[in-house]
Design a protein around this motif. Structure first.
Motif: not given
Length: 384
Positions: A135-160
């Protein structure tokens, strides 16, 4: 403290008639006591959970000629004989996914609150993550597009963990608060595929995972990790000088950078001096490892020296660009949300469960940044 007003508890509007306490017997017995016109007001607060049940009746009508039977349409969401509205779904969803309470304890808690009247099935609770995510797919898609416009982004990974097998959770976060989690079965390029990192063209802040260097326009390595590695080198190689000098230098650089606020800019001469000192410490390390090579027991210090030499620009980018932080602490903090759930669940039965959890965690972080007042109401409206 004396002379300062205290931080008092906030009073609420009374929900019951005000109770006026009778005067003490001493006042009634002695006529010398007079009212002062002042009243002391104290409140006792409590909470009460009420089971709100709305029952709909629809008379059935029969057409004597055609045999057709009809009745009034029930409201949206009223499908089964017994239905649960958004408030119950939101309560169980947040308890299980946000508060990291197990499914069994969540349903038991709700049953206790309602005096045993509500005994929700475990299957229904386990499906709430999937329902919320879809039910929240549209909100996350919009967030994905907005994040691409940011000049700086943090990223990391952890085990599951999925049925004892290892998988991974990636997080992408930008300074304005937007966050997305991604569940991946593999690490490396396969893990980055489909995340914001794959399409991102700005500056990536990350730990020393060489895979990330294939994405983004520039990179800043987390100096918090480097400081920990240097401390480890100091403990295991106490006779070497370079590790102590480098750790002290990095701390000085971070302190200098934290003292600069926009719109001010760092002094180019000071930065140039830092870079020369950085290179001088690397030369000290080269001489030390040339005189006394790293042993087979501990080579991490030597490997760190080689890495800091090769990626010098990516260790010091934060000095040149004030938008870039010196650490990847933002991503580290966000991954703890998943770690807490993993510790409670121990292992997930399917990869889809981890995937839906990541989608839900993304939305919960976003909603807290947008509507910090009442996330429960927002989740209830989404469940409808």
């Amino acid at each position: 403290q004396p002379g300062h007003p205290g931080h008092r508890r906030k009073k609420q509007e009374p929900t019951q008639p005000v109770i006026l306490l009778p005067a003490p017997e001493k006042v009634l017995e002695e006529s010398d006591f007079k009212k002062t016109g002042r009243t002391i007001i104290k409140q006792m607060m409590g909470i009460q959970v009420l089971l709100n049940v709305v029952e709909y009746h629809a008379d059935i009508y029969y057409n004597t000629k055609t045999g057709e039977r009809v009745h009034a349409a029930f409201p949206d969401g009223v499908v089964d004989e017994v239905n649960y509205d958004g408030s119950i779904r939101a309560f169980l969803f947040l308890l299980n996914n946000d508060c990291c309470v197990s499914i069994d304890k969540s349903r038991k808690f709700l049953s206790d609150l309602t005096g045993g009247k509500l005994n929700i099935s475990k299957g229904m609770i386990s499906k709430l993550s999937r329902e919320f995510a879809l039910k929240t797919v549209p909100e996350r898609r919009a967030t994905y597009a907005d994040m691409l416009l940011s000049p700086v982004m943090h990223t990391d990974c952890t085990n599951a963990k999925e049925n004892g097998k290892s998988c991974h959770v990636y997080v992408c976060a930008v300074p304005d608060g937007k966050v997305l989690y991604f569940a991946r079965e593999k690490k490396g390029h396969e893990g980055i595929k489909g995340t914001v990192t794959e399409d991102y063209q700005g500056i990536l802040v990350h730990d020393h995972d060489v895979t990330f260097y294939n994405y983004g326009a520039d990179h800043q390595e987390c100096l918090a990790h480097v400081l920990r590695y240097l401390k480890d080198s100091i403990e295991n190689e106490p006779d070497r000088i370079w590790n102590k000098e480098m750790r002290s230098l990095l701390q000085e650089m971070i302190h200098f950078r934290n003292g600069i606020q926009l719109p001010h800019k760092p002094d180019p001469k000071t930065i140039s001096g830092f870079e020369k000192r950085y290179q001088a410490v690397l030369e000290t390390a080269r001489r030390e490892y040339g005189d006394i090579p790293a042993n087979d027991y501990y080579r991490d210090g030597y490997n760190l020296f080689l890495r800091m030499e090769k990626y010098m620009r990516n260790h010091l980018l934060f000095l040149h660009d004030l938008r870039v932080p010196a650490t990847n602490n933002e991503a580290e903090r966000l991954l703890r949300n998943y770690k807490r759930k993993q510790a409670q669940a121990v292992t997930f039965r399917s990869f889809e469960s981890i995937d839906y959890l990541c989608q839900c965690m993304s939305m919960l972080v976003l909603m807290r940044r947008e509507e910090p007042a009442n996330i429960f109401d927002r989740v209830s409206r989404i469940f409808g």
